[in-house]
Design an enzyme around this catalytic site. Structure first.
Site, PDB file in Angstrom:
ATOM      1  N   SER A 153      37.155  48.572  52.419  1.00 38.53           N
ATOM      2  CA  SER A 153      36.757  47.298  52.440  1.00 38.53           C
ATOM      3  C   SER A 153      35.399  47.103  51.766  1.00 38.53           C
ATOM      4  CB  SER A 153      36.757  46.681  53.844  1.00 38.53           C
ATOM      5  OG  SER A 153      35.862  45.464  54.038  1.00 38.53           O
ATOM      6  N   TYR A 213      32.309  47.600  62.513  1.00 32.39           N
ATOM      7  CA  TYR A 213      33.389  47.710  61.374  1.00 32.39           C
ATOM      8  C   TYR A 213      32.899  48.375  60.198  1.00 32.39           C
ATOM      9  CZ  TYR A 213      36.923  46.060  58.264  1.00 32.39           C
ATOM     10  OH  TYR A 213      38.016  45.908  57.252  1.00 32.39           O
TER      11      TYR A 213
END
Length: 254
Positions: free
Chosen positions: A140, A153
């Protein structure tokens, strides 16, 4: 007399997190490109439907369980070797500041993102090192920078990226490519819904006013493109954002 070379066998890929979103889109595109594909996720009914629609095969597994990963590898390899692993399974939980972050949710994100990819990679790496092949890690833009409310995250995705980067150094000179794809804002059916525990209003707000967030098929195209480069070409890291997103925190909204 004309001699026609026998057609080469299709390449074979395992795609994790294949029941929805980027994983599902990747299975569909690889099949359209005539790959043999094994799809894995936890939801059997979704995998069965995907297989019926695309002709892929599937094995249900929970990648947070070492026993399940061992079983997955045994079942997949029983039908032949694998040429590519797409470590796509993962996801975010919550958007709390560090001061209030749930240790349980942080632990789950580390399991689902970093350790799931590690387990799957370890299970299939011996065959890849012997025959040659590819390891794709879907990280990501969170693996490259941070943002308020994203630390859990971000930490998990940084860990996954470092696994890939370290593995590339450790395998240099061997016939294994290690590829990282780092998507930015991708509007999928479940990512933000899962992050916000089913709160549809908070999930919609993530993409509110953004003209054209990425969709799962955009990332699937990137994955397949990297896998179909000539074997001597390694795409180390590919960051993919919508034009409206300049960073994790700078986004054009109407």
């Amino acid at each position: 007399m004309n001699h026609t070379a026998a057609p080469s066998a299709p390449r074979r890929a395992l795609v994790t997190g294949a029941s929805t979103g980027i994983g599902e889109a990747t299975v569909r595109l690889l099949r359209a490109h005539h790959w043999d594909v094994v799809a894995t996720a936890r939801r059997t009914e979704r995998l069965a439907a995907l297989a019926e629609q695309t002709g892929c095969t599937w094995v249900a597994a929970d990648l947070q369980s070492q026993a399940d990963v061992d079983r997955l590898a045994a079942e997949v390899l029983a039908d032949g070797p694998v040429d590519a692993i797409v470590n796509n399974a993962g996801g975010a939980l919550g958007a709390d500041p560090v001061a209030d972050g749930s240790v349980e949710e942080w632990s789950t994100m580390y399991e689902r993102n970093a350790l799931a990819a590690l387990r799957v990679t370890q299970a299939f790496l011996p065959g890849l090192r012997q025959r040659g092949g590819d390891l794709v890690f879907l990280t990501s833009t969170a693996a490259h920078d941070t943002y308020p409310g994203g630390a859990g995250y971000v930490a998990a995705k940084h860990a996954e990226r470092v696994i890939a980067n370290t593995l590339r150094l450790e395998l240099v000179g061997e016939p294994v490519r290690v590829i990282e794809i780092a998507p930015g804002m991708v509007a999928t059916a479940e990512f933000s819904m899962n992050r916000f525990h089913g709160d549809s209003e908070r999930a919609k707000a993530v993409y509110a006013g953004v003209a054209e967030p990425l969709v799962a098929e955009d990332i699937a195209e990137c994955i397949v493109w990297t896998l179909e480069r000539p074997a001597h070409v390694n795409i180390d890291s590919l960051i993919v954002r919508p034009r409206a997103q300049a960073s994790n925190t700078v986004v054009a909204r109407s």
